[in-house]
Design a protein around this motif. Structure first.
Motif, mmCIF file in Angstrom:
data_model
loop_
_atom_site.group_PDB
_atom_site.id
_atom_site.type_symbol
_atom_site.label_atom_id
_atom_site.label_comp_id
_atom_site.label_asym_id
_atom_site.label_seq_id
_atom_site.Cartn_x
_atom_site.Cartn_y
_atom_site.Cartn_z
ATOM 1 N N CYS A 232 -26.241 28.576 16.439
ATOM 2 C CA CYS A 232 -27.223 28.781 15.641
ATOM 3 C C CYS A 232 -28.176 30.364 14.522
ATOM 4 O O CYS A 232 -28.520 29.888 13.412
ATOM 5 C CB CYS A 232 -28.231 27.359 16.127
ATOM 6 S SG CYS A 232 -27.888 25.883 16.765
ATOM 7 N N GLU A 268 -22.114 20.104 18.615
ATOM 8 C CA GLU A 268 -22.612 19.773 17.672
ATOM 9 C C GLU A 268 -24.055 19.982 16.947
ATOM 10 O O GLU A 268 -24.269 20.565 15.298
ATOM 11 C CB GLU A 268 -23.285 18.378 17.616
ATOM 12 C CG GLU A 268 -22.656 17.286 17.805
ATOM 13 C CD GLU A 268 -22.304 16.011 18.669
ATOM 14 O OE1 GLU A 268 -23.449 16.311 19.757
ATOM 15 O OE2 GLU A 268 -21.785 14.886 18.653
ATOM 16 N N MET A 269 -25.002 20.827 17.568
ATOM 17 C CA MET A 269 -26.271 21.680 16.931
ATOM 18 C C MET A 269 -25.714 22.744 15.741
ATOM 19 O O MET A 269 -26.210 23.078 15.186
ATOM 20 C CB MET A 269 -26.934 22.025 18.434
ATOM 21 C CG MET A 269 -26.460 23.170 18.371
ATOM 22 S SD MET A 269 -28.177 24.060 19.617
ATOM 23 C CE MET A 269 -28.025 22.373 20.695
ATOM 24 N N PHE A 272 -23.421 21.077 12.883
ATOM 25 C CA PHE A 272 -24.807 21.139 11.888
ATOM 26 C C PHE A 272 -25.557 21.968 10.796
ATOM 27 O O PHE A 272 -25.944 22.280 10.016
ATOM 28 C CB PHE A 272 -26.134 19.718 12.713
ATOM 29 C CG PHE A 272 -27.206 19.517 11.487
ATOM 30 C CD1 PHE A 272 -27.069 18.336 10.364
ATOM 31 C CD2 PHE A 272 -28.746 19.733 12.047
ATOM 32 C CE1 PHE A 272 -27.839 17.989 9.831
ATOM 33 C CE2 PHE A 272 -29.150 19.670 10.960
ATOM 34 C CZ PHE A 272 -29.115 18.695 10.204
ATOM 35 N N GLU A 273 -26.035 22.716 11.594
ATOM 36 C CA GLU A 273 -27.115 24.382 11.533
ATOM 37 C C GLU A 273 -26.700 24.636 10.381
ATOM 38 O O GLU A 273 -26.288 24.754 9.323
ATOM 39 C CB GLU A 273 -26.877 25.117 12.548
ATOM 40 C CG GLU A 273 -28.070 26.437 12.290
ATOM 41 C CD GLU A 273 -29.622 25.805 12.363
ATOM 42 O OE1 GLU A 273 -29.635 25.232 12.977
ATOM 43 O OE2 GLU A 273 -30.220 25.792 10.955
#
Lengths: 886, 177
Positions: A232, A268-269, A272-273
């Motif tokens: 991220c 998922e993070m 999404f990022e």
């Protein structure tokens, strides 16, 4: 059967009330802390006391300086115990007490011993504690251990050192920067979080070195990052690099492939990022956007509220700039309207309102009506604002949208919500002529039963201005006069003023208005009676119905163009005498605040954070400002004011932007200047304009700015004469000239002597678009047909290779400076052709309509057919001229 | 521009909105009364929602708040308005599960208060000065539970499995009654 059940409940109640901290008292706990001094330490007991102390602090209890010192010294004794559990509590306690520098010395040696201990847990925690409480001097002593810890094979120890490094970088950057090599090694660590912390620290160390950040990103994006959190971070750094290298060349964006690859990551993070980063790219193209939208769409139907929220919030932002890109998600979005989580539902609704097309409006409104009743006011306000912009986009739908607004206006709600609705209705009345009469009636009905004085008076004022211009003004009188009977004094006074405005504008209503105003003479409030008397006299209410004079209208409708502060001062200075008070003697200049006052602590906005210089940019405000300057008073009516154009880079000594005011035969440049140097006071500020590249313009006047103190914006003006009615264009170079005086920052006083100085500003251009006003039409087709083909001019143009169809459309809209109609400025995904409708008013008040048909010719080349209709062929030709030369 | 994900606070409140254990990592709330006011707003805004199965999320002012409830306890994690919601949720999940492990499945206000020292240690292991230290509940609980062991080794796999089993059993029982 019932008996034991009840009994059990009782038991449970007792249990619920029970707390180990029941009746806890600071004094008693501090007494208990004496056990820390016992020669034979009882670790369990000590742990309990520390927990109690922490509990007190956590509940918001504070210790006096003496108490804190005593507790701190007692706690340091606990380092004698070998109990690991107790030691951990000691670490937490020391951090909570945040001891002073002379106290820190007491624990330093104990902590340093722990830092070199064989037990990992001791090393990790001692580092965190010591770095939290230490100052620079101690840091050099322990630096060696910290560097070792960063590359420690135990990940907890390494992370502790790295995170401490991130904190210390704020206070002791020069020391932490020396750890680069170790940090770089840690970035390669196999432990996920060590990698994350190392990457965060490494980037912060190098953040001011653009080249180094570039190198870091290009080496890591090749794929050696394991931790999702670190990934991220890398995505954030990558978008920063993309942003900063944006204007290098056209073609494929660097690192875009990396971002797109992250959309297939397993965490998922990270997905999404990456999706969010793509949607936020500057000038993102539809092709780049598509994969990001696809993964966000999948999130919309996730079972996890957090994912749905994250996705819908991002799509909502995308819808502001690329509504067409989001339409694919509309079906998923519609099912979110009934989402349990109201934040998600609200975001879904407002997104739909932004992306919806004309045909879906009615269906949407039906869904929203059910939804509105069970959400909080703050969400409702968001929805109302979205509906307002939807209505401006599809003026033909004003009936159903206006109905919706009036329905929710009648329902329960707080002030802010009601105000948002009223503001929306007012804006719609102003911008959509067809909506005026229904809108005004809705407002009339609302004030019949309105509990907010502020809203009632605002609506009455608005009615006074708009009501008399309607086809049947008499129907509003009843609503207004009812207020005089039923309301508080403030609203009654406002109603009296509104009645007078109807009387002044509509001669046939005059006799009836006089009757009503005379009744108000018996009101029990002074202000109401005074207003009634005043208006009866100014309107000639003593019987004869006469044409209302211009000066009376000016008095009733004109606004007070004098700063209230100045008026107040003048009135205070006025001494009652034979000579009556002359309102024209009141100075009109807005006084800049004295420097000393501005020196309030902690207030120093600069650069992007600074408020935009100059007065609010509405045409009304500009018009008032310009007409108050005698030199420009005879220029006639202001045709158009441009948006401010920056003439300086951000973060320079002096920030200057310019607003171009176009009159029929003149152009006025308004330079908004801000002085960002606290140690300087500028005086006699002017802009020297060289118009040698603008042959048709001749300078006629300039108005210098007397003084420009630090951080309080001021304006200077330069006026040019130009051939009347002709859209003359040209380039102007600008030089800021002023006298600079040194200011003593401690007293805020300026020295007496100043030095003359100059500052080069960027060039400024007057372009054809400055002569066209953005004025929309509600039904383009009707307007186009009724204009007729008499003055139509059609031609075709090749626009050459373009990045996308949308980019070409926007370029032409910007060039012409006209208002896009019916949402045609938005180009659907992947389309090969597009029609865009524009409308505007050309200088000399000539209406112009433009129909642009774009088509892709080959892979990138864009061809355009331009059809112009106006009331004057010369104007139609002029529009073609602009495009041909643009 | 702040690029590193930051946690603004972690709150553990009871079913009346009272503080059980809280930790602030940001200066946005300088005084205790500012903190209490924030807690009150968060609590009242989320009170009526059900966040017992999946973590829920809301936004107000400049903050994004993710939250999860169990028994008479309300767990919250707050981040800035531009924070990646899923990162916040992973911190919340880490805290929530770690407390579950430590208390061996019985998570309610009374148990938390009885083991408040462990909960404080838990908070200390999750975030340091706003920066995420660890989100894996196993590791967090392991570090906290190393408490009683002398060699400082993480809680053995065995104990974690046991804790999980107890948790599952308790959950099943609470569903049945």
């Amino acid at each position: 059967m019932a008996q034991p059940l009840v009994k059990k409940d009782d038991d449970r109640d007792d249990e619920a009330d029970y707390s180990p901290f029941l009746g806890i008292e600071k004094g008693a706990v501090l007494q208990e802390a004496r056990v820390f001094n016992d020669p034979q330490l009882d670790p369990r007991r000590c742990s309990q006391v520390i927990t109690k102390l922490l509990y007190l602090l956590n509940q918001g209890e504070t210790f006096t300086k003496v108490e804190a010192t005593e507790v701190f010294f007692a706690v340091t004794k606990l380092f004698q115990s070998k109990d690991i559990g107790l030691r951990r509590m000691v670490y937490v306690m020391i951090k909570e007490l945040s001891p002073s520098a002379d106290e820190v010395i007491i624990v330093t040696s104990s902590l340093m011993k722990d830092m070199t201990s064989k037990t990992d847990m001791y090393r990790a925690n001692a580092i965190r504690v010591l770095c939290r409480i230490t100052d620079g001097t101690l840091l050099t002593q322990i630096e060696r251990y910290l560097k070792q810890a960063i590359v420690d094979k135990n990940p907890v120890v390494a992370s502790a050192a790295l995170v401490s490094g991130i904190h210390l970088l704020q206070t002791n950057p020069e020391i932490v920067k020396r750890w680069s090599n170790e940090v770089q090694e840690a970035v390669q660590s196999r432990a996920a979080l060590v990698q994350f912390h190392a990457l965060a620290l490494l980037h912060q160390i190098r953040q001011n070195d653009r080249l180094a950040v570039n190198k870091l990103v290009s080496s890591l994006t090749k794929g050696s990052v394991r931790s999702p959190l670190a990934q991220c971070l890398l995505i954030r750094y990558t978008s920063q690099v993309i942003r900063e290298s944006a204007n290098t060349q056209a073609g494929d964006r660097p690192f875009y492939d990396f971002l797109e690859g992250c959309l297939r990551h397993k965490a998922e993070m990270v997905i999404f990022e990456a999706a969010r980063a793509i949607t936020e790219l500057n000038g993102v193209t539809t092709r780049e956007l598509t994969p990001a939208i696809t993964v966000l769409q999948l999130f919309l139907s996730s079972s996890k509220p957090v994912l749905r929220f994250a996705a819908v919030r991002t799509l909502n932002k995308v819808a502001m700039t690329h509504p067409m890109a989001v339409t694919n998600c509309n079906i998923d979005m519609e099912s979110l309207i009934s989402d349990q989580n109201r934040s998600i539902a609200t975001l879904a609704i407002t997104t739909l309102l932004k992306t919806g097309n004309e045909s879906s409006v009615d269906r949407l409104m039906k869904q929203i009506t059910n939804f509105m009743s069970d959400i909080a006011d703050e969400f409702k306000i968001v929805v109302v604002e979205a509906i307002r912009s939807l209505c401006l986009k599809f003026p033909l739908k004003h009936r159903s949208l206006m109905n919706f607004l009036s329905n929710i206006l009648r329902e329960e709600g707080g002030f802010d919500y009601k105000k948002a609705i009223v503001d929306s209705i007012v804006i719609l009345i102003r911008d959509i002529p067809e909506a005026k009469e229904t809108g005004l009636l809705h407002l009339c009905e609302f004030i019949e039963d309105c509990e907010f004085t502020y809203l009632s008076t605002q609506i009455l004022h608005f009615l006074g201005i708009e009501g008399p211009k309607t086809s049947d003004p008499s129907k509003y009188i009843r609503y207004i006069y009812n207020r005089v009977h039923l309301e508080n004094a403030t609203v009654r006074a406002a109603a009296v003023s509104t009645l007078a405005k109807f009387g002044a504008m509509v001669d046939t209503l005059k006799p009836r208005i006089f009757v009503l105003l005379r009744r108000c003479l018996f009101d029990n409030d002074d202000e109401v009676r005074d207003r009634a008397t005043l208006y009866l006299n100014t309107l000639g209410g003593d019987g004869a119905v006469v044409q209302t004079g211009e000066d009376v209208k000016e008095f009733l409708f004109g606004s007070l163009d004098i700063p209230l502060v100045n008026l107040e001062n003048s009135l205070k200075n006025y001494e009652p005498s034979e000579e009556s008070f002359d309102i024209y003697s009141v100075p009109r200049e807005v006084k800049t605040q004295p420097l000393a006052e501005k020196k309030a602590p902690g207030k120093k906005p600069t650069g992007l954070g600074a408020p935009p210089a100059g007065p609010p940019s509405t045409v009304d405000a500009y018009e008032k400002l310009l007409s108050s300057i005698p030199e420009f008073a005879n220029f006639g009516k202001l045709f158009k004011s441009s948006a401010p154009v920056e003439l300086t880079e951000a973060e320079t000594e002096y920030a200057v932007n310019v607003v171009k005011h176009i009159f029929d035969g003149h152009v006025v440049f308004q330079y908004n200047c801000t002085n960002t140097i606290p140690e300087q006071l500028l005086e006699n500020v002017t802009v020297i304009v060289d118009a040698s590249e603008a042959e048709e313009f001749a300078e006629v006047a300039s108005k210098p700015l007397r003084s420009l103190p630090y951080d309080s914006p001021g304006q200077t003006f330069v006026a040019f004469e130009k051939p009347e009615g002709i859209p003359a264009v040209g380039k102007f170079s600008n030089m800021l000239r002023f006298i600079v005086k040194e200011v003593d920052p401690s007293t805020g006083e300026a020295e007496d002597d100043g030095v003359e100085d100059e500052y080069q500003l960027e060039e400024l251009e007057v372009v054809a678009a400055d002569y066209i006003l953005k004025v929309g039409v509600s039904n383009f087709r009707n307007a186009w047909e009724s204009m007729g083909a008499d003055c139509e001019r059609i031609d075709e143009y090749g626009l050459g290779p373009r990045e996308s169809l949308a980019e070409a459309v926007n370029a032409v809209i910007d060039l012409l400076g006209m208002q896009p109609c019916e949402g045609t400025e938005v180009v659907p995904n992947n389309s090969r052709s597009h029609t865009c409708l524009l409308s505007g008013v050309y200088i000399g008040n000539v209406k112009v309509l433009v129909r642009l048909q774009f088509g892709l010719d080959g892979p990138k080349d864009v061809a355009m057919k331009l059809a112009v209709r106006s009331e004057d062929e010369a104007v139609s030709d002029a529009i073609h001229e602009i495009v041909a030369s643009g | 521009m702040e690029l590193c994900p930051l946690i603004k606070n972690i709150l553990l409140l009871d079913s009346e909105g009272k503080r059980v254990a809280v930790k602030y990592y940001s200066d946005d709330w300088p005084t205790n009364s500012a903190k209490e006011a924030f807690e009150k707003t968060v609590f009242t805004k989320t009170q009526k929602t059900s966040a017992r199965n999946e973590a829920e999320i809301t936004m107000f002012g400049d903050y994004v708040v993710v939250y999860k409830f169990v028994q008479d306890l309300h767990f919250f994690v707050t981040g800035g308005e531009n924070e990646n919601e899923i990162i916040l949720a992973s911190v919340l999940q880490g805290f929530f599960d770690a407390v579950g492990f430590i208390l061996r499945g019985t998570v309610d206000k009374r148990e938390v208060l009885e083991n408040l020292d462990l909960v404080f240690l838990c908070l200390d292991e999750i975030v340091d000065g706003g920066i995420v230290l660890e989100t894996d509940a196993n590791v967090i609980a392991g570090k906290v539970a190393s408490h009683s062991m002398d060699d400082g080794a993480p809680l053995s796999e065995q104990t974690i499995t046991q804790a999980l089993a107890t948790a599952r059993e308790r959950l099943a029982r609470s569903l049945l009654t």
